[in-house]
Design a protein around this motif. Structure first.
Motif, PDB file in Angstrom:
ATOM      1  N   THR A 132      27.673  44.969  32.692  1.00  0.00           N
ATOM      2  CA  THR A 132      27.197  43.708  33.275  1.00  0.00           C
ATOM      3  C   THR A 132      25.784  43.341  32.843  1.00  0.00           C
ATOM      4  O   THR A 132      25.291  42.285  33.224  1.00  0.00           O
ATOM      5  CB  THR A 132      27.254  43.732  34.825  1.00  0.00           C
ATOM      6  OG1 THR A 132      26.238  44.617  35.339  1.00  0.00           O
ATOM      7  CG2 THR A 132      28.620  44.165  35.319  1.00  0.00           C
ATOM      8  N   MET A 159      33.561  35.418  37.784  1.00  0.00           N
ATOM      9  CA  MET A 159      33.989  36.744  37.332  1.00  0.00           C
ATOM     10  C   MET A 159      32.968  37.810  37.713  1.00  0.00           C
ATOM     11  O   MET A 159      33.318  38.864  38.257  1.00  0.00           O
ATOM     12  CB  MET A 159      34.195  36.736  35.813  1.00  0.00           C
ATOM     13  CG  MET A 159      35.365  35.891  35.344  1.00  0.00           C
ATOM     14  SD  MET A 159      35.373  35.653  33.548  1.00  0.00           S
ATOM     15  CE  MET A 159      35.491  37.337  32.971  1.00  0.00           C
ATOM     16  N   TRP A 162      32.309  38.039  41.750  1.00  0.00           N
ATOM     17  CA  TRP A 162      33.438  38.658  42.441  1.00  0.00           C
ATOM     18  C   TRP A 162      33.507  40.149  42.123  1.00  0.00           C
ATOM     19  O   TRP A 162      33.797  40.970  43.000  1.00  0.00           O
ATOM     20  CB  TRP A 162      34.752  37.989  42.065  1.00  0.00           C
ATOM     21  CG  TRP A 162      35.936  38.706  42.658  1.00  0.00           C
ATOM     22  CD1 TRP A 162      36.905  39.402  41.999  1.00  0.00           C
ATOM     23  CD2 TRP A 162      36.248  38.830  44.048  1.00  0.00           C
ATOM     24  NE1 TRP A 162      37.801  39.952  42.878  1.00  0.00           N
ATOM     25  CE2 TRP A 162      37.423  39.616  44.157  1.00  0.00           C
ATOM     26  CE3 TRP A 162      35.646  38.359  45.217  1.00  0.00           C
ATOM     27  CZ2 TRP A 162      38.001  39.934  45.375  1.00  0.00           C
ATOM     28  CZ3 TRP A 162      36.226  38.677  46.442  1.00  0.00           C
ATOM     29  CH2 TRP A 162      37.387  39.451  46.506  1.00  0.00           C
ATOM     30  N   GLN A 163      33.225  40.513  40.889  1.00  0.00           N
ATOM     31  CA  GLN A 163      33.213  41.929  40.516  1.00  0.00           C
ATOM     32  C   GLN A 163      32.193  42.691  41.344  1.00  0.00           C
ATOM     33  O   GLN A 163      32.479  43.789  41.841  1.00  0.00           O
ATOM     34  CB  GLN A 163      32.912  42.052  39.017  1.00  0.00           C
ATOM     35  CG  GLN A 163      32.884  43.469  38.479  1.00  0.00           C
ATOM     36  CD  GLN A 163      31.523  44.144  38.613  1.00  0.00           C
ATOM     37  OE1 GLN A 163      31.454  45.349  38.851  1.00  0.00           O
ATOM     38  NE2 GLN A 163      30.442  43.392  38.485  1.00  0.00           N
TER      39      GLN A 163
END
Length: 226
Positions: A132, A159, A162-163
């Motif tokens: 990330t 994305m 939410w991860q």
């Protein structure tokens, strides 16, 4: 010359946050509260990403330092949190693994999964660190100067946020399912487990809201762009 570990962390986060805010104001001549809050989150995550890479790269050092902090707690009869924050690091070694290793070593006083490569917490944080970092930089830049189409930035944001929300929630569940909360006091659970992870539970909710608005609105108006 040396710098305290606590001061180093605050300083890095402050510089990264200020950089985003200054760039945003320099390019667009106005600020937005949602952007400022997410700048703080992105900056914190960037530092943590670097430290999370230390988990796998310097695992033996972390285990060694974990023993040191356990010994200090036994010797003093209290949490060595203040001592940890005051740990001196030479300025020429501010990017060395010592800071990250010490952070995880200290955290193992409250969750020993970070000295066990088989645990969820250990592996999810390694994944966050390596996977990330770049997306965080891209999204931070997009929110600062709107260089991506709003739909693309929104999709990337959904994305990522939410991860973070899901991964942190599962970590919290795993902490209780494994019974690790029974090994420390309720105060320690509140301060060092919930307190340390609240950033990755609360800020992603804001990030999801902003990202969904980017997709639905088709522009950056939610971040104050006109």
């Amino acid at each position: 010359m040396t710098i305290r570990l606590g001061s180093l962390a605050v300083g890095v986060i402050a510089v990264l946050t200020a950089a985003g805010i200054v760039v945003r104001y320099w390019v667009h001549a106005h600020l937005n509260v949602w952007f400022c809050l997410l700048s703080l989150f992105f900056s914190t995550n960037l530092l943590i990403c670097y430290w999370e890479t230390c988990l796998i790269r310097y695992f033996d050092l972390i285990r060694q330092r974990a023993g040191y902090w356990r010994q200090r707690r036994e010797e003093t009869g209290r949490s060595p949190f203040v001592e940890f924050l005051k740990t001196e690091i030479p300025l020429i070694k501010v990017l060395s693994p010592q800071a990250g290793a010490d952070m995880w070593a200290f955290y193992t006083l409250y969750d020993e999964s970070y000295t066990d490569k088989r645990t969820y917490g250990f592996n999810i944080d390694i994944a966050n660190g390596f996977f990330t970092l770049v997306p965080t930089l891209i999204l931070y830049s997009a929110f600062a100067v709107a260089f991506l189409p709003a739909h693309f930035a929104g999709i990337l944001g959904v994305m990522l946020f939410w991860q973070w929300e899901y991964a942190t929630s599962v970590y919290m569940v795993s902490f209780y399912v494994a019974g690790r909360h029974k090994l420390i006091s309720r105060a320690d659970v509140a301060i060092y487990i919930w307190g340390a992870n609240a950033t990755w539970l609360l800020f992603p909710l804001l990030g999801l809201y902003v990202s969904i608005r980017l997709i639905v609105d088709g522009d950056y108006s939610v971040l104050g762009y006109r």
